[in-house]
Design an enzyme around this catalytic site. Structure first.
Site, short mmCIF file in Angstrom:
data_model
loop_
_atom_site.label_atom_id
_atom_site.label_comp_id
_atom_site.label_asym_id
_atom_site.label_seq_id
_atom_site.Cartn_x
_atom_site.Cartn_y
_atom_site.Cartn_z
CG ASP B 849 3.22 41.59 -43.85
OD1 ASP B 849 4.46 41.50 -43.82
OD2 ASP B 849 2.61 42.63 -44.14
CE LYS B 918 -4.90 44.59 -40.55
NZ LYS B 918 -3.86 44.96 -41.47
CG ASP B 1107 2.42 39.83 -37.46
OD1 ASP B 1107 2.85 40.96 -37.74
OD2 ASP B 1107 1.22 39.59 -37.29
#
Lengths: 378, 1273
Positions: B849, B918, B1107
């Site tokens: 990642d 986050k 991603d």
């Protein structure tokens, strides 16, 4: 233009005569001169701009004069008045000009520091005044009154007895919160909640034509809404003062009118009305049933121009079955509802019957509190 | 050391030509900006077909279908040909359909035959003349050849003499065929020929003509064709065993660039006998040809059979199953049948019985009604009324009924509606499903052979696709296949939104009327039972954000079953994984599923996007995007059986467990406070908690439904190899098309999926498997060695999790991603216990990642060293974690506030985890607003569940403020680029193409236009959206425009439907604020595609979730290198400069009204007066202007029923509530405003003259990421 000027002149002549009567008594700390208000009471923020209040002493006096005529104090001890959303206090000052046999105590609820600066001196000037620096929009504020014993001298009266010596006076903010508040106050009546635990406390509310026309809309009118039905069901509503006395808006109210589109709107600038609501002894809405009433009204007013028989399925899946009960030919005529009426044409008696049928229906939804079908957005 | 910290001289892991490819100037797709709706003469018309035209074309198709009303179709057709010449909607296949219809009519109406034939020949002649830019296709020639064969004057059969149009004999036709470089083989094998006899006759006729003309090669080709038709396809399948086996010849047929099929090479002469015994068969010929023409192996029938069956017979299979269920119930003698039963399938069967009757009757009624109506209106031909019956007759009532029922079931819970759906969406979906099924039927009827991708390498070519030749080869192959597919498919038109809605409403009206369920309830007080027959669906209106929206709701009885019954049967195959490799993307709207139409891009209600994509696709600029999608789609998956068994056990137990919601919500209902009736305060608190509880309950139900889908689909595909066809969103990010179960889904979906292929771990693979496990558990901030160590320390737990997932200590359930963790525990356990762990064959996908990938791209774009260090672009011993960093900063602030006795700070103490901040940190890069940040944090706080519901809002407001402040200048480098992008977009959105500007001044004002708005004309002309090209050549068009919706009255409700074919002015605000995130997404999408292509070239299995890149554990090292090298290649090409150059070219002729440059946003431009040809005073006016005069849209107007892609929600920028423009200095200011307007009105400047210069690039060299272990990890 000509007629407007005439109107204004007339209004002024009458107000001046009133002012003369009481001017000798007034020893209250004054408000700043009108021309300074723009600077002192700025209204750039949305919250401030929607906080409409009486601006001139004359208008304030004429309102204060008429407020208690229909619901006078039971004894010459006078009333305990709770005033919410006073702004800098033009109306508060007018109320204090009334004798203590009319107003024995004035509790002012205001949380805006700018306005508080002009309210707090009132407490020093007149022992009848208590300023609570909290908003009339929060339930906390009223708990605070109880907790601090501010209402200890109010005697609770049984519901079917005379009205208690407590009176609620308020300006209504020109926004959705104001509308919410007035709706909630009326919904508190059947539950005997809020101030109504003291009995059938009268409420005097100063509001815009927008809210007023919704609140007082009769069956069949285009403004008819949930609020009109609840208000009609719960309280006797009368004009608190002659609206002509405080017309036009820009002469008597603050802040100045907002530029608004054609037609009625929520924005400040439209004619102002006052009502005094006294709860009925006999309540159509039973205690504990307010939420269910609210649900039924809300679901059906979504389709207010639709006839009942087509709109009813909007209540809940399968609610069409209620039509059988409502139009049951074996019932006496006054126990039936004409299902071809449009939703906005239904009167309180019709609503009571619809509600009764809904309440008895085993498949009525259990979750009445949440009306919206939408999930919280992810 | 294969890790990125390896030796310097290591050869690149990627094609050396990729650098060159990315550095080339990517070919732009440049199209005119759409014109405002009220403009009459529209040059953009050719690109943007309007709705009325679309409607008329649909009517044509409906009238032609089954020769329903050919004269009417002909009338509309002729009008369109004269008014809309050159519109791409008038395509050759449509002309062919007319010729075919005329010939059919000629066949049918003997008396009128000459007239119909004359029409056919006349139309053909028009096509040949080429005035209408519609060229004949093989199908055209096949039809005309047929016409000649049947009716030619010399014919022995039915000679017809025609005087009104020129008739062509085979010689003349052949001359034209050859002239257009069309292979005669394709003509004689065309679908126009339905019998073997006619095809043989056609071959003979053409051969004879060719012989007369002395064209030996054509004679040969036709001979070959005939021969192919007599070939036995597959000896093992087609030849009955009793018949002596005939050996087929080894045939090599060569197809030339022009499509000619010529050479045949047999290694031995074919025995005479065999030739004579096999009769000519058209089908055989076609299959052979598709093989030859497509130069690749055609899927053998048995492999494709299930997929074919799945897609072709979806509705008949569904009805069989429902029927079966109903019969079972009958046989078992269960408490009466149908509605009385409590089973979804039995209900659906009952509804289907009633619904098809109803539809049949209603359609018949409609036909009669419309016929009367048509007769009454015959005189007035002003506008072509859209009649519904032709559309409804295209499918049988049975099918219509099933489509309606299945679509309704499938829309359950969509659009954020609990146990229901939005009416507008329901109407459109049902309409679309009918349209799709009709097209699938046509597709099936034509029995097209579907090409499938070759086994290895992207596409069949083995060449390096990044070289010019390799790319061209890719293009040529795709075009050939696409052409073949298109020619083979009969023409169908797209329906307009209006027709879809009308068809949908007709059917929904029927189903709402007939579908009922019997519901029983027990009075909780008396225990008395009540039973009532209720409608299964009901409609009403709901308020959402102050707007009234029509919704359709499920009856609670039905909704209840949705979370319990097996529901996979209600799914259309386009919602399921495929059993064969997806059809390669042959064009922008052809690929993926075999028979269900899919698009290579998910358009956001934007016709502009579709048109750009079509043009880029036709121009051959999307080869790598298509190839990349093919790679993603061809990754074989399996259901992880061991995980599935555990999931099933948990599911059946009905308990809450590891993110699987319980069958019965287990959260206790809030207690009603005693004083609630009198104390309004207590009531408010209670209501808020109650509301939260109810929402949780509703969420639980919808989660339960969604898990139900996943489990059911997984069960259905146990033991199968499955594939997930992919397409891209408008930014180019790839997604699997099946919505319910895919690797892009939640932890559960991912845990259930595993690569079909297994590969031995090896030393490195074993290590990566351990690191993967630590990552999934949430221990991902440590160094790799520490992560391995962590796993070693927990080996006992891991074995216990694998051996006794439910009975044991359940260590895995505490992981961040429990189900994937369980799958990994199982794999690791098996590997470690096997005799040779490194030889263990493992199919578990291991992830790499990006750490805050958006910021990584920003840092690389800007060469920002500080930013690069924050997000692991620069090498470091330990991974750096931006989220933890910010969370710690916020915690510090909280400590400060606690000292000040802040009650909210006290409440939040120790609760601000990395997870809470986050999403906000991540989306800051994408320009999240305060309001957006607050909502994100509120969601996180609610999820934590340790903060009282009524406090969440104020706590999140407090946190949002602090998080945004903490982020502060942490991301300075990114900010500069963001601002640059934003400013460019802002300018573009204000711009007007020069020719439009000139025209708008000369065009007369429309007199009837409501002129109450006095705004200048150019405001209406601001139609320019931000368009750019990714390094792979994909054009990206931002769709944000003013929302215009048309009211459509239907029998159910009045709905508002947006019409994507009528473009409105751009929403400048949204164009600007969304551009930075969209641009970054277009880059991460490019990075992913490059990586996918390279992984395939190196033989690695690959999958991705944006991603997060996945491959086998043993391939991680290889993939890591590729990830880095492609990232370097991408960013070495100076992406921003490329964008700048593109803007300068794309918008070379665009002008900006000076007036619209006022305001703060444009101060940053630092415009010099001389640059603009202005006096310094004017410039001062510009920059001193008050708050920017954005055409702010009413936010509420945007909210209505937006067909939001849920996946977008995470990163799409929230739009701020329009700020009230505060007039600071009263009326005086207004006057000067008007002054400015007056002074600057009518003055325009070139867009390219004011484009701001690129922000300066920092020193960071992107090549350094080679050394960074934690760049992707």
């Amino acid at each position: 233009m000509l007629s407007l000027r005439l109107h204004r002149l007339c209004a002024r002549s009458r107000l001046q005569s009133l002012a003369r009567t009481y001017s000798s008594q007034s020893s209250l700390p004054p408000l700043p001169p009108q021309e300074e208000w723009r600077k002192t009471f700025t209204y750039q923020t949305v919250a401030r701009r929607d906080r409409v209040f009486v601006r001139t002493p004359q208008a304030a006096r004429s309102i204060a004069q008429s407020l208690f005529t229909r619901t006078p104090a039971a004894t010459d001890k006078g009333k305990v008045v709770i005033e919410a959303f006073p702004g800098p206090g033009a109306l508060s000052r007018a109320l204090l000009e009334l004798p203590s046999s009319t107003v024995r105590k004035l509790i002012i609820l205001e949380d805006d520091p700018t306005y508080l600066k002009f309210l707090e001196p009132l407490a020093d000037a007149d022992p009848r005044v208590t300023v609570v620096p909290m908003s009339g929009h929060k339930w906390d504020t009223y708990s605070h009154l109880d907790e601090h014993g501010l209402l200890d001298d109010v005697e609770a009266c049984p519901w079917d007895a005379t009205i208690p010596d407590l009176h609620f006076v308020s300006h209504l903010a020109h926004n959705v919160y104001g509308e919410q508040l007035v709706a909630q106050l009326f919904r508190s009546i059947p539950e005997r909640a809020w101030l109504f635990k003291y009995g059938r406390v009268p409420m005097s509310i100063i509001m815009s034509e927008w809210v007023w026309s919704r609140l007082t809309a009769g069956p069949g009118t285009s403004r008819r809404c949930k609020l009109s039905v609840i208000a009609e069901a719960t309280a006797d509503i009368q004009d608190a003062f002659d609206p002509a006395l405080v017309s036009p808006y820009e002469a008597h109210f603050y802040p100045p009118p907002a530029v608004y589109k054609k037609g009625l709107s929520r924005k400040p600038g439209q004619p102002m009305y006052g009502i005094t609501a006294v709860p009925y002894v006999d309540q159509v809405i039973q205690k504990g049933m307010t939420d269910q009433w609210d649900y039924v009204l809300r679901r059906l007013f979504v389709l207010k121009s639709t006839v009942l028989k087509d709109a009813i399925s909007s209540l809940a899946p399968g609610a069409v079955t209620l039509l059988k009960v409502l139009g049951d030919a074996s019932l006496p005529r006054d126990q039936r509802v004409n299902v071809s009426k449009r939703i906005r044409e239904l009167n309180v008696a019709d609503w009571a019957l619809i509600h009764r049928a809904f309440d008895a229906w085993p498949f009525k939804p259990q979750d009445l509190l949440i009306g919206d079908a939408f999930m919280p957005e992810e | 050391m294969p890790s990125p910290s390896g030796s310097e001289k290591r050869p690149s892991s990627i094609h050396a030509d990729m650098h060159g490819f990315l550095n080339r100037r990517s070919p732009y797709t440049i199209l005119p900006t759409p014109t405002p709706e009220d403009v009459i003469s529209q040059p953009g018309d050719i690109f943007f077909t309007d709705s009325p035209t679309q409607d008329q074309v649909s009517v044509i198709e409906a009238c032609l279908r089954g020769l329903h009303d050919v004269p009417r179709a002909k009338g509309i057709f002729e009008r369109l040909r004269s008014t809309r010449q050159g519109d791409p909607i008038l395509e050759a296949r449509m002309y062919n359909s007319f010729i075919e219809a005329y010939l059919e009519m000629a066949h049918r109406e003997e008396l009128n035959r000459p007239n119909w034939l004359e029409d056919a020949w006349a139309l053909y002649n028009d096509m040949e003349r080429g005035h209408e830019k519609v060229d004949p296709t093989p199908n055209t020639y096949a039809l005309m050849l047929q016409a000649w064969l049947r009716y030619n004057p010399d014919s022995s059969r039915q000679p017809v003499y025609i005087s009104g149009a020129e008739v062509h004999d085979p010689v003349s036709l052949l001359r034209n065929i050859i002239g257009r470089q069309i292979s005669p083989a394709l003509v004689v094998s065309d679908r126009a020929f339905t019998s073997n006899e006619e095809a043989t006759e056609a071959i003979k006729a053409l051969s004879k003509a060719a012989a007369e003309m002395g064209l030996a090669s054509v004679v040969n080709e036709l001979g070959l064709t005939e021969f192919l038709g007599k070939q036995i396809e597959d000896p093992l399948e087609d030849v009955p065993e009793v018949v002596p086996v005939m050996r087929p010849k080894k045939i090599e047929v060569v197809q030339h660039d022009d499509g000619r099929v010529t050479q045949l090479a047999t290694d031995e002469p074919l025995p005479e006998r065999a030739q004579g015994e096999v009769p000519f068969n058209l089908e055989t010929l076609r299959r052979h040809l598709s093989q030859v023409v497509l130069a690749r192996r055609v899927l053998s029938e048995d492999v494709a059979a299930r997929q074919r069956l799945l897609e072709q017979s979806v509705y008949s299979v569904a009805v069989e199953r429902m029927k079966h269920q109903a019969e079972m119930m009958d046989q078992l003698g269960l408490p009466s049948k149908g509605l009385q039963s409590n089973d979804l399938k039995s209900w659906m069967w009952e509804w289907h019985q009633k619904l098809q009757q109803r539809i049949k009757a209603e359609v018949e009624n409609l036909i009669v009604e419309e016929r009367i109506l048509a007769r009454m209106k015959r005189r007035s031909t002003k506008s072509e009324e859209i009649l519904l019956s032709p559309f409804l007759r295209m499918l049988s009532p049975e099918k219509l009924s099933l489509i309606t029922i299945m679509e309704m079931m499938n829309l359950h819970g969509s659009g954020g509606v609990q146990d229901g759906m939005k009416t507008a969406r329901a109407l459109l979906s049902v309409g679309r499903a009918v349209e799709a099924e009709h097209k699938a039927e046509i597709c099936k009827k034509n029995n097209i052979s579907i090409p499938v991708p070759a086994v290895n390498a992207p596409r069949a070519g083995v060449q390096n696709i990044f070289t010019g030749d390799g790319y061209k080869d890719l293009y040529a192959r795709r075009v050939t296949a696409a052409k073949y597919m298109e020619d083979a498919e009969e023409w169908t038109s797209d329906w307009s939104q209006l027709i879809r809605v009308k068809v949908g409403s007709f059917l929904l009206d029927c189903i709402m009327d007939v579908a009922t369920v019997s519901r029983t309830i027990q009075d909780p007080r008396t225990g008395e039972k009540f039973t009532e027959e209720q409608p299964a669906f009901s409609h009403s209106y709901e308020y959402q954000r102050g707007r009234k929206l029509g919704v359709i709701k499920f009856n609670p009885a039905v909704a209840d079953r949705m979370s319990k019954d097996p529901i996979a049967d209600t799914l259309h195959p386009r919602h399921l994984p495929m059993l064969v490799k997806p059809k390669p993307w042959l064009s922008y709207n052809n690929g993926g599923y075999l028979y269900s139409r899919s698009w290579a891009m998910r358009f956001k209600d934007s016709r502009e996007q579709e048109i750009y994509l079509r043009h880029a696709s036709e121009a051959g600029r999307l080869e790598l995007v298509f190839a990349g999608l093919d790679v993603l789609g061809s990754t074989p998956w399996q259901i992880n059986r061991r995980v599935f068994d555990v999931v099933l056990q948990v599911w059946n137990s009905g308990e809450r467990f590891a993110k699987i919601p319980p069958a019965i919500p287990d959260e206790p209902e809030p207690v009603r406070p005693e004083n609630m009736d009198t104390d309004n305060k207590a009531k408010v608190v209670y209501l808020e908690r109650q509301r939260q509880w109810m929402q949780n309950k509703a969420a639980n139900h919808s989660d339960r439904c969604s898990v139900n889908y996943k489990v059911e689909i997984a069960r259905a595909f146990l033991g199968d190899t499955i594939y997930l066809p992919h397409n891209v969103d408008f930014r180019g990010r790839a997604y699997p098309i099946p919505p319910h179960l895919s690797h892009i889904g939640d932890d559960l979906s991912r845990g259930l999926l595993i690569f079909e292929e297994k590969k031995p771990l090896g030393t490195r693979g074993l290590r990566w498997l351990k690191i993967h496990l630590a990552n999934l558990y949430g221990y991902d901030k440590a160094s790799f060695d520490e992560r391995v160590e962590y796993v070693h320390k927990h080996l006992e737990d891991i074995f216990d999790s694998a051996d006794k997932p439910l009975e044991g200590r359940r260590w895995w359930t505490k992981a961040d991603d429990p189900w994937q963790c369980l799958a990994t525990c199982m794999e690791l356990t098996s590997a470690l216990r096997s005799p040779d762990p490194e030889a263990y064959e493992c199919g578990l996908p291991v992830h790499q990642d990006g750490t805050c990938n958006g910021l990584q791209h920003y840092a690389a774009l800007g060469g920002d060293a500080q930013g690069a260090a924050q997000v692991n672009l620069a090498a470091a011993d330990r991974p750096s974690d931006v989220y933890t960093y910010v969370a710690n900063m916020v915690e510090k602030q909280i400590e400060e506030d606690i000292k000040k006795d802040d009650p909210i700070a006290k409440l939040l103490e120790g609760k601000v985890s990395r997870k809470v901040v986050k999403q906000t940190v991540m989306t800051t890069v994408y320009g999240v607003t305060y309001v957006g940040a607050r909502d994100q944090i509120e969601r996180q706080l609610k999820d934590r569940g340790d903060i009282p519901a009524e406090m969440c809002w104020s706590a999140s407001a407090y946190l949002a403020k602090n998080v945004l402040a903490s982020i502060g200048d942490l991301f300075k480098g990114a900010k500069d680029i963001q601002n640059w992008l934003n400013l460019c977009a802002r300018l573009i959105a204000k711009a007007i193409p020069q020719d439009r500007l000139v025209q708008s001044f000369t065009e007369p004002e429309k007199p009837n236009a409501r002129s109450r708005k006095k705004e200048p004309r150019w405001k209406k002309e601001q139609m320019t959206s931000v368009v750019w090209t990714t390094p792979l050549g994909l054009p990206i068009v931002q769709p944000y425009r003013a929302v215009k919706r048309k009211q459509v009255m239907t029998s159910i409700q009045t709905v508002f439907i947006s019409d994507p074919t009528s473009p409105s002015t751009v929403n400048a605000q949204k164009q600007a604020s969304a551009f930075p995130p969209n641009f970054i997404h277009s880059l991460d999408a490019t990075h992913m595609m490059l990586t996918a292509l390279e992984c395939r070239a190196r033989g690695l299995t690959f999958a991705s979730v944006h991603d997060s890149y996945w491959t086998h554990a043993s391939s991680i090292d290889q993939m890591s290198e590729i990830i880095r090298d492609t990232f370097i290649a991408l960013h070495s090409s100076d992406v921003l400069k490329g964008l700048y150059d593109e803007f300068r070219e794309r918008y070379a002729d665009y002008k900006i009204p000076l007036v619209s440059l006022r305001g703060n946003a444009f101060k940053k431009l630092n415009l010099a007066p001389e640059q603009l040809g202005l006096t310094s005073e004017d410039t001062k006016l510009l920059t001193e202007g008050v708050a920017e005069d954005e055409e702010m849209l009413d936010e509420d107007a945007l909210a209505l029923d937006e067909d939001e892609d849920e996946l977008e929600a995470l990163t799409e920028v929230e739009q701020e509530k329009p700020k009230k423009v505060v007039r600071k200095r009263g009326p005086r200011k207004i006057k000067s405003e008007a002054d400015i307007e007056a002074r600057l009105a009518g003055r325009f400047i070139n867009l390219v003259d004011v484009l701001p210069p690129l922000p300066e690039k920092g020193k960071f060299d992107v090549k350094a990421i080679k050394e960074s272990q934690y760049f992707f990890s």
